[in-house]
Design a protein around this motif. Sequence first.
Motif, mmCIF file in Angstrom:
data_model
loop_
_atom_site.group_PDB
_atom_site.id
_atom_site.type_symbol
_atom_site.label_atom_id
_atom_site.label_comp_id
_atom_site.label_asym_id
_atom_site.label_seq_id
_atom_site.Cartn_x
_atom_site.Cartn_y
_atom_site.Cartn_z
ATOM 1 N N VAL A 82 0.830 -1.211 0.000
ATOM 2 C CA VAL A 82 0.000 0.000 0.000
ATOM 3 C C VAL A 82 0.859 1.252 0.000
ATOM 4 O O VAL A 82 0.464 2.286 -0.513
ATOM 5 N N THR A 83 2.039 1.157 0.611
ATOM 6 C CA THR A 83 2.986 2.252 0.446
ATOM 7 C C THR A 83 4.387 1.726 0.744
ATOM 8 O O THR A 83 4.542 0.624 1.270
ATOM 9 N N CYS A 84 5.390 2.497 0.406
ATOM 10 C CA CYS A 84 6.766 2.114 0.711
ATOM 11 C C CYS A 84 7.557 3.381 0.983
ATOM 12 O O CYS A 84 7.143 4.475 0.577
ATOM 13 N N ASN A 85 8.675 3.249 1.691
ATOM 14 C CA ASN A 85 9.440 4.451 2.026
ATOM 15 C C ASN A 85 10.247 4.926 0.813
ATOM 16 O O ASN A 85 10.257 4.285 -0.242
ATOM 17 N N TYR A 86 10.923 6.052 0.971
ATOM 18 C CA TYR A 86 11.583 6.630 -0.193
ATOM 19 C C TYR A 86 12.827 5.858 -0.601
ATOM 20 O O TYR A 86 13.204 5.876 -1.771
ATOM 21 N N GLU A 87 13.417 5.143 0.326
ATOM 22 C CA GLU A 87 14.538 4.291 -0.046
ATOM 23 C C GLU A 87 14.019 3.205 -1.012
ATOM 24 O O GLU A 87 14.632 2.936 -2.048
ATOM 25 N N ALA A 88 12.870 2.635 -0.691
ATOM 26 C CA ALA A 88 12.286 1.619 -1.581
ATOM 27 C C ALA A 88 11.881 2.252 -2.916
ATOM 28 O O ALA A 88 12.076 1.665 -3.974
ATOM 29 N N ARG A 89 11.342 3.462 -2.864
ATOM 30 C CA ARG A 89 10.923 4.127 -4.109
ATOM 31 C C ARG A 89 12.140 4.438 -4.977
ATOM 32 O O ARG A 89 12.095 4.313 -6.192
ATOM 33 N N ARG A 90 13.228 4.834 -4.319
ATOM 34 C CA ARG A 90 14.439 5.135 -5.057
ATOM 35 C C ARG A 90 14.919 3.895 -5.812
ATOM 36 O O ARG A 90 15.467 3.985 -6.893
ATOM 37 N N ARG A 91 14.649 2.743 -5.214
ATOM 38 C CA ARG A 91 15.121 1.503 -5.857
ATOM 39 C C ARG A 91 14.060 0.882 -6.759
ATOM 40 O O ARG A 91 14.180 -0.273 -7.167
ATOM 41 N N GLY A 92 13.024 1.625 -7.024
ATOM 42 C CA GLY A 92 12.089 1.188 -8.072
ATOM 43 C C GLY A 92 10.742 0.675 -7.607
ATOM 44 O O GLY A 92 9.920 0.279 -8.426
ATOM 45 N N LEU A 152 2.169 -5.201 -6.659
ATOM 46 C CA LEU A 152 2.045 -6.549 -6.102
ATOM 47 C C LEU A 152 3.308 -6.910 -5.320
ATOM 48 O O LEU A 152 4.415 -6.590 -5.751
ATOM 49 N N ILE A 153 3.114 -7.573 -4.188
ATOM 50 C CA ILE A 153 4.249 -7.992 -3.370
ATOM 51 C C ILE A 153 5.223 -8.833 -4.207
ATOM 52 O O ILE A 153 6.448 -8.656 -4.135
ATOM 53 N N SER A 154 4.665 -9.714 -5.015
ATOM 54 C CA SER A 154 5.530 -10.604 -5.802
ATOM 55 C C SER A 154 6.412 -9.800 -6.762
ATOM 56 O O SER A 154 7.594 -10.082 -6.911
ATOM 57 N N GLU A 155 5.847 -8.775 -7.372
ATOM 58 C CA GLU A 155 6.638 -7.920 -8.274
ATOM 59 C C GLU A 155 7.724 -7.190 -7.496
ATOM 60 O O GLU A 155 8.867 -7.098 -7.919
ATOM 61 N N ALA A 156 7.328 -6.652 -6.341
ATOM 62 C CA ALA A 156 8.256 -5.857 -5.540
ATOM 63 C C ALA A 156 9.470 -6.686 -5.142
ATOM 64 O O ALA A 156 10.601 -6.214 -5.179
ATOM 65 N N LYS A 157 9.198 -7.946 -4.782
ATOM 66 C CA LYS A 157 10.311 -8.802 -4.346
ATOM 67 C C LYS A 157 11.273 -9.080 -5.485
ATOM 68 O O LYS A 157 12.464 -9.275 -5.276
ATOM 69 N N LYS A 158 10.726 -9.107 -6.698
ATOM 70 C CA LYS A 158 11.611 -9.317 -7.846
ATOM 71 C C LYS A 158 12.518 -8.105 -8.049
ATOM 72 O O LYS A 158 13.697 -8.229 -8.353
ATOM 73 N N ILE A 159 11.941 -6.921 -7.875
ATOM 74 C CA ILE A 159 12.713 -5.704 -8.145
ATOM 75 C C ILE A 159 13.718 -5.420 -7.034
ATOM 76 O O ILE A 159 14.859 -5.061 -7.284
ATOM 77 N N VAL A 160 13.259 -5.566 -5.788
ATOM 78 C CA VAL A 160 14.160 -5.319 -4.646
ATOM 79 C C VAL A 160 14.107 -6.552 -3.731
ATOM 80 O O VAL A 160 13.297 -6.608 -2.806
ATOM 81 N N PRO A 177 9.183 14.464 -2.017
ATOM 82 C CA PRO A 177 8.662 14.602 -0.654
ATOM 83 C C PRO A 177 9.398 15.731 0.068
ATOM 84 O O PRO A 177 10.202 16.415 -0.561
ATOM 85 N N LYS A 178 9.119 15.898 1.374
ATOM 86 C CA LYS A 178 9.843 16.825 2.250
ATOM 87 C C LYS A 178 9.932 18.187 1.614
ATOM 88 O O LYS A 178 11.039 18.738 1.502
ATOM 89 N N SER A 179 8.852 18.727 1.157
ATOM 90 C CA SER A 179 8.942 19.949 0.394
ATOM 91 C C SER A 179 7.650 20.749 0.499
ATOM 92 O O SER A 179 6.677 20.285 1.078
ATOM 93 N N GLN A 180 7.659 21.920 -0.107
ATOM 94 C CA GLN A 180 6.432 22.718 -0.111
ATOM 95 C C GLN A 180 6.406 23.608 -1.337
ATOM 96 O O GLN A 180 7.445 23.985 -1.869
ATOM 97 N N THR A 181 5.183 23.915 -1.775
ATOM 98 C CA THR A 181 5.014 24.749 -2.960
ATOM 99 C C THR A 181 3.920 25.782 -2.707
ATOM 100 O O THR A 181 2.850 25.445 -2.192
ATOM 101 N N THR A 182 4.212 27.014 -3.065
ATOM 102 C CA THR A 182 3.237 28.096 -2.933
ATOM 103 C C THR A 182 2.739 28.473 -4.322
ATOM 104 O O THR A 182 3.548 28.625 -5.248
#
Length: 613
Positions: free
Chosen positions: A44-54, A60-68, A224-229
């Motif tokens: 349902v979500t992943c941290n930015y380290e996981a996002r950085r790695r794709g 799907l969990i099965s896909e995620a395990k293949k990638i990382v 993330p960690k940012s803001q926009t006006t």
Amino acid sequence: MAGKKVSRTIIHFDYDCFYASVFENENPALRSLPLAVQQKQIIVTCNYEARRRGLRKLQLISEAKKIVPDVVIVLGEDLGRFRNASKMLYKFLEEFTWSGKVEKLGFDEVFMDITDIVEYNIDLLNLNDLENSFFNTNRTDPTIGFAFDATGIAGHGFPDLHTSSPSATPLTPEKSDLSKRLILGSHFAQHLRLRLEEEKGYTSTVGISTNKLLSKLVGNLHKPKSQTTLLPPYYQNSGGDSSLYVDTAKESNITKFLDEHEIGKIPGIGFKSAQRIRDHVLSASIGAHNRPSNWEIQNPLTVRDARLFEGMGSDLLESILGGPGSERGIGEKIWGLLNGFDDTEVKEARRIPSQISIEDSYVRLETMAQVQKELRILASSLIKRMHIDLVEDDEDDKKSGITQRWMAHPKTLRLSTRPRPSHADATRTRTFNRISRSCPMPNFIFNLKEGIDAIVERLVEESLIPMFRRLHPQGGWNLSLINIGVTNMVETASDKGGGGRDIGKMFKGQEAILREWKVEDRDIPPGTILKDSEAKSDIIQAEPSAGSEALGGIITGSEDVIYPTQNTVDEPGQWEEDEDEAEDEDYEKCCACGAVMPGFAMAAHERFHSLDE
Ligand code: TTP
Ligand code: MG
């Protein structure tokens, strides 16, 4: 700015990879690892380290395990920890407001109306020394606050001043009141963001503008960690003469910003409304014949193309979207949104939720014994939740031995189910309707001396089963969902020493009040006890709701499969318009946010949209 009201300053928070952050805060060692939160077979979500790695959300969990392969997976089925974190962060932000206008949207978004703090600080500005300004966050103590440079905004702006044409002038406080408000708003937002990170361990993404719609959307530009006006100039009127939107649209950054969005991405334009507008506008140019199903969804329509379509305006939108069952004034509302106009208030923080409900979904539920068992489980969760949210310690009453009191009494009990359509009437679009019954709340539920089990038993036997029988007078049903809820909250007097505050006193002397809560074996006729808002949803009523039957496809074995995602559904996020739509066999598209995921994940995703406190 032809608006009648003083322009507001509104900020919108979206916590970064929220569920993952909750786990990281529980266990900081996880921060540096690729971390994914699992519900069912989905991330349902992943941290930015996981996002950085794709990795990405809703994979799907099965896909995620293949990638990382070394991804750390934690189970996110228990929503309690997220609810608690959400509440804690919300309370933290609430402390900073003066108006109390802080509103949660789901678990991980918060709107704040900071108009008053910003106005106050504009008056404190020393125009001769803007670089060394001080933002005072506490009216009673001029030393509390932070130093800031008021010559420009904090964080990013839209349009981006670094990349836009040289003619784009930087935002300076001398330019206009709006500039001042946005500059100060952006610095305050940054202060809150950093405090949230330093003191609570959560990073967030923030948008700053003059209404909820714009602040929510503009924040998305830098994550993330940012803001926009959203920078000036803003040109829009305050409603009424809608033709003005287009006349003044050319130079406005509001238009420039919104125009690029697909109409379905505009909060407040629901799935079906977006589809109807696309259908109308795109059919005119392409022709309506032989279109495949889902044609509108696959053919995006930008706000610009919708806005500039010949004859577009409140009236045309009313004719496209209006009709029986539609919201009154829908044309004008949607026309406003397409022009960046949104006058909805940020609601004041509520001590008491307006309703509490608990629900669960099932692959199939078709016998009375199963129902009875489920009602017990749900009733037990409901009563525990009521104790958490509605009961507080009563310091004054130690003598009488009663140390707790109800802060509010819900006066209505509601039972809803979602029967599956029989095969004969199941259609490709799979619309499931909820049906409901309500009755006055039985007063034994407020007894704080008796154990929960005894109260649950009585509630099931004396209220819920009779309600269920009236809801389903004939056999042959097969349910995919049961929800029990309490609504129609009446707050008890908060003045200490006032009468009628705790149930002990009530049992002694307040027969008259209790009579109102007595269970009678009847439905409430419309408009008697229920407030308008509730009357809409309480008497037998059909609510369209996203389909979850795909769940059946992957669960085999027991027919009585209970999902571990039993859920508290407090107040649904206000921008969701849940209608049902099925895509192809394997993947479905969410009606509320457009996210695409395997069909069996849709039920959990649907519940995610209805999360709130
Ligand atoms: P989001 O704000 O969509 O996601 P996020 O906060 O994890 O990531 P971002 O940094 O992009 O904002 O949703 C908030 C939380 O809701 C998310 O952490 C997990 C949960 N969630 C679900 O349970 N089911 C879903 O289908 C989605 C989209 C989110
Ligand atoms: Mg988020």
